[in-house]
Write a protein that holds these residues in place. Structure first.
Motif, short mmCIF file in Angstrom:
data_model
loop_
_atom_site.label_atom_id
_atom_site.label_comp_id
_atom_site.label_asym_id
_atom_site.label_seq_id
_atom_site.Cartn_x
_atom_site.Cartn_y
_atom_site.Cartn_z
N GLN B 96 0.84 -1.20 0.00
CA GLN B 96 0.00 0.00 0.00
C GLN B 96 0.88 1.25 0.00
O GLN B 96 0.70 2.16 -0.79
CB GLN B 96 -0.87 -0.03 1.25
N ALA B 97 1.83 1.29 0.92
CA ALA B 97 2.86 2.34 0.87
C ALA B 97 4.08 1.71 0.21
O ALA B 97 4.26 0.50 0.31
CB ALA B 97 3.20 2.80 2.28
N GLY B 150 4.78 10.53 -4.72
CA GLY B 150 4.10 9.29 -4.36
C GLY B 150 3.99 8.33 -5.53
O GLY B 150 4.24 7.12 -5.39
N GLN B 154 5.76 4.63 -6.01
CA GLN B 154 4.99 3.40 -6.24
C GLN B 154 5.51 2.67 -7.49
O GLN B 154 5.58 1.44 -7.52
CB GLN B 154 3.50 3.74 -6.36
N GLU B 173 -3.25 -3.27 -1.91
CA GLU B 173 -3.77 -1.90 -2.01
C GLU B 173 -2.73 -0.93 -2.59
O GLU B 173 -2.38 0.07 -1.95
CB GLU B 173 -4.21 -1.42 -0.63
N ALA B 176 -3.89 2.86 -2.88
CA ALA B 176 -4.64 3.49 -1.79
C ALA B 176 -4.19 4.92 -1.53
O ALA B 176 -4.99 5.77 -1.13
CB ALA B 176 -4.50 2.65 -0.52
N ALA B 177 -2.90 5.18 -1.72
CA ALA B 177 -2.39 6.50 -1.37
C ALA B 177 -2.32 7.43 -2.58
O ALA B 177 -1.76 8.52 -2.50
CB ALA B 177 -0.99 6.36 -0.76
N ASP B 179 -4.05 9.48 -6.13
CA ASP B 179 -5.28 10.03 -6.68
C ASP B 179 -5.74 9.17 -7.87
O ASP B 179 -5.02 8.25 -8.30
CB ASP B 179 -5.09 11.50 -7.08
N ASP B 207 -10.36 0.00 -3.67
CA ASP B 207 -10.44 1.22 -4.46
C ASP B 207 -11.49 1.07 -5.57
O ASP B 207 -11.25 0.37 -6.57
CB ASP B 207 -9.05 1.51 -5.02
#
Lengths: 400, 242
Positions: B96-97, B150, B154, B173, B176-177, B179, B207
């Motif tokens: 996710q991160a 970000g 990713q 995920e 998740a972080a 847009d 999502d």
């Protein structure tokens, strides 16, 4: 394979350097403490070396003249001089006191030396300025650590002395610089009372009917004279002739003169084993405490640094990094911290040592031992963090 | 299914024993073909994370079967001795991160895995740069992770997941972080990479905006998976509508 520890250190070098500096100051203190002990031992050895003696003749059943007080008649040296194997014998007195100079005082060991020539036991073996004592009274040779200069006048008891020579590394076992003066002056300084006390003593003696007999007119003067002079010295320093063994010469003196004789080895054992033993234990305790504190600090720092990376460690484990790679990263960082700390500590100790009032001797072997001790401490301290890191569950990287 | 891809049959996971026992997985069946990106959707507590941990060889299932291509890695017990090597060589992870290693630059973050597998540094970095180029972040190759946006982070994380050419990637995920625009871009990248490297990718997600992009979607409820059959209908493991 890249060095994860190295990269982490480079990435957060400020944290490592400042932590290393903090640790280094602690290590510096530890090295200086070891240097203080070495300095005390060296002072003792220098004291013995510079006395120029092979044997120390002292009062029976004492550990004099350095570890205990010792009194001998000052004419005994003549009979010692007549013993087989004795090349030179010289009286010496030692008295530690505050020496006055221009409204300041310096703690010094006053050494009374017999008139003679350079090379006689007890004399300062070399001068850095000026000349040796040539007059029977009121001249002094001082160690440069006293801060005195040639031509300075210093007050010892009621007498004033002129500094005619300067010497160096002439210190007592306690590290106090020496001031050499003629033996007669030193004997007087050891014994001399203030004027009021002398008058009081004379009055008491005069009023004592045992000393003031009408039929013995010279008795009172003789008693008063004996009370106001000092015929004692602290030791006789003996140099033996070539070809004689110090043990044999010493045994003869003990047998015939009823005195105590110590050779160089025995005197060194007294100085180091007895005189500075308590101080050595004190320093040893400090060293142990400092080692424990250093280990605790390293352990805490490495633990904190590892805790900061717990997520990264979980990710590394999830990605398949071996435990030994993670353990090695933590241990390398602990060792790097130790190396930085030791470098800072060594530099600090080297620059700080001359600033100490007493002699601090930094021995390379101590530094080497210290370096490996720091490494061992760092490795041991990192084990807690490693244990914690190895317990990290790779599932923490996934969450949920 | 032959070749690569992943096959899961009747996978179960029970936490605890006796009255305190909780069945997190109650018989999961999934198949993901090489080059395919499937979505795994489910509410909190449905068993998504447990399934991901089982697939990632992080926790041991209670029973069932898991196979990577022809290689059975779990059948009522692990069939692979070195799970660490299995994770390193055959399973890619995208979180996710991004969880990039903060003290390694972008290239070394990606190259670390092949290096851990014993591949020489130069070769590992060459592979990393190749992937970074494919993901259009080669211009940040020497940057530290903290300097990346970000979306860039990713993409680097995806490159790290792909660098050992694993037959399967588990993405937890991954958008998740991000847009909407960046989230869709990440899914497109995953699809491109899946087809380019013949990798099976499972994307766990909540999502809503990316769910329609999956050609196939699994729903997980109470530890059981259902495959979406369109128009809100779900198929169970027997292929029947529920």
């Amino acid at each position: 394979m890249i060095s994860l520890a190295g990269r982490d250190i480079l990435h957060s070098w400020g944290k490592f350097v400042f932590t290393g500096i903090g640790l280094g100051l602690l290590i510096g203190v530890t090295l200086v403490m070891a240097g203080v002990y070495r300095g005390m031992v060296d002072d003792g050895k220098v004291l013995l070396d510079n006395s120029g003696a092979d044997l120390w003749v002292v009062q029976k059943n004492t550990l004099g003249p350095y570890a205990e007080s010792s009194s001998l008649y000052d004419d005994l040296y003549r009979s010692v001089l007549a013993m087989p194997g004795v090349a030179q014998a010289a009286n010496v007195t030692y008295l530690t006191m505050q020496v006055q100079n221009n409204n300041r005082d310096v703690r010094a060991m006053i050494v009374g030396i017999m008139p003679g020539e350079v090379g006689q036991p007890g004399w300062p073996p070399q001068l850095v300025a000026g000349r040796q004592i040539t007059r029977s009274h009121y001249e002094a040779v001082a160690d440069i650590a006293t801060g005195f200069k040639l031509g300075d006048t210093v007050d010892i008891r009621r007498n004033r002395y002129t500094v005619v020579g300067l010497t160096r590394r002439m210190v007592s076992s306690a590290g106090d610089p020496m001031v050499f003066i003629p033996l007669k002056d030193a004997q007087e300084a050891q014994f001399l009372k203030d004027n009021d006390a002398i008058l009081q003593q004379r009055r008491r003696t005069t009023e004592n009917p045992a000393f003031n007999r009408p039929g013995v007119p010279g008795l009172l003067d003789a008693v008063i004279a004996s009370q106001s002079t000092n015929n004692y010295v602290n030791a006789i320093l003996v140099r033996i002739k070539p070809g004689y063994l110090s043990h044999d010469v010493g045994a003869n003196i003990v047998r015939w003169q009823r005195l105590q004789v110590y050779d160089r080895v025995q005197m060194e054992a007294i100085l180091i084993g007895k005189l500075i033993a308590t101080s050595a234990k004190q320093i040893g305790m400090f060293l142990v405490i400092l080692a424990v504190v250093s280990a605790t600090i390293v352990a805490f720092i490495i633990y904190t640094l590892t805790m900061d990376k717990i997520r990264e460690i979980a990710v590394l484990k999830l990605l398949g990094t071996r435990n030994r790679t993670i353990a090695s990263m933590i241990m390398q960082q602990a060792i790097a911290l130790g190396v930085i700390g030791f470098a800072v500590g060594k530099i600090t100790a080297t620059f700080a040592a001359p600033l100490f009032p007493k002699y601090v001797l930094l021995v390379p072997s101590d530094s080497l031992v210290g370096f490996f001790a720091v490494l061992v401490i760092c490795v041991l301290a990192s084990l807690i963090a490693i244990r914690m890191a190895l317990k990290v569950d790779p599932a923490e990287a996934i969450g949920g | 299914m032959s070749g690569k891809g992943i096959r899961i049959e009747d996978l179960k996971k029970r936490y605890g024993t006796g009255d305190a026992a909780v069945d997190a997985l109650n018989g999961v069946d999934m198949q993901v073909a090489p080059g395919e990106v499937v979505g795994l959707i489910g509410p909190s507590g449905s068993g998504k994370s447990t399934l991901l941990k089982c697939l990632g060889a992080v926790i041991e299932p209670s029973s069932g079967l898991m196979a990577l291509g022809d290689e059975v890695i779990y059948h009522n017990g692990w069939k692979v001795r070195d799970l660490r090597a299995l994770r390193r060589d055959k399973i890619g992870f995208v979180f996710q991160a991004p969880y990039l290693i903060p003290f390694l630059d972008v290239t070394d973050n990606v190259a670390l895995l092949p290096m851990l597998a014993g591949i020489p540094n130069d070769e590992a970095r060459r592979r990393a740069v190749e992937l970074l180029t494919a993901l259009d972040v080669q211009h940040r190759a020497r940057a530290m992770p903290s300097r990346l946006s970000g979306g860039e982070q990713q993409r680097v994380a995806i490159a790290r997941g792909l660098v050992n050419r694993p037959p399967i990637i588990l993405a937890d995920e991954p958008t998740a972080a991000l847009d909407s625009e960046r989230a869709l871009a990440v899914i497109r990248i995953l699809e491109d990479m899946a087809s380019q490297f013949e990798t099976a990718i499972i994307v766990v997600t909540h999502d809503e905006k990316i769910i329609p992009t999956f050609k196939r979607t699994y729903h997980i409820r109470d530890g059981i998976t259902y495959e979406e059959a369109g128009e809100g209908r779900l198929l169970n493991s027997a292929g029947k509508l529920t």
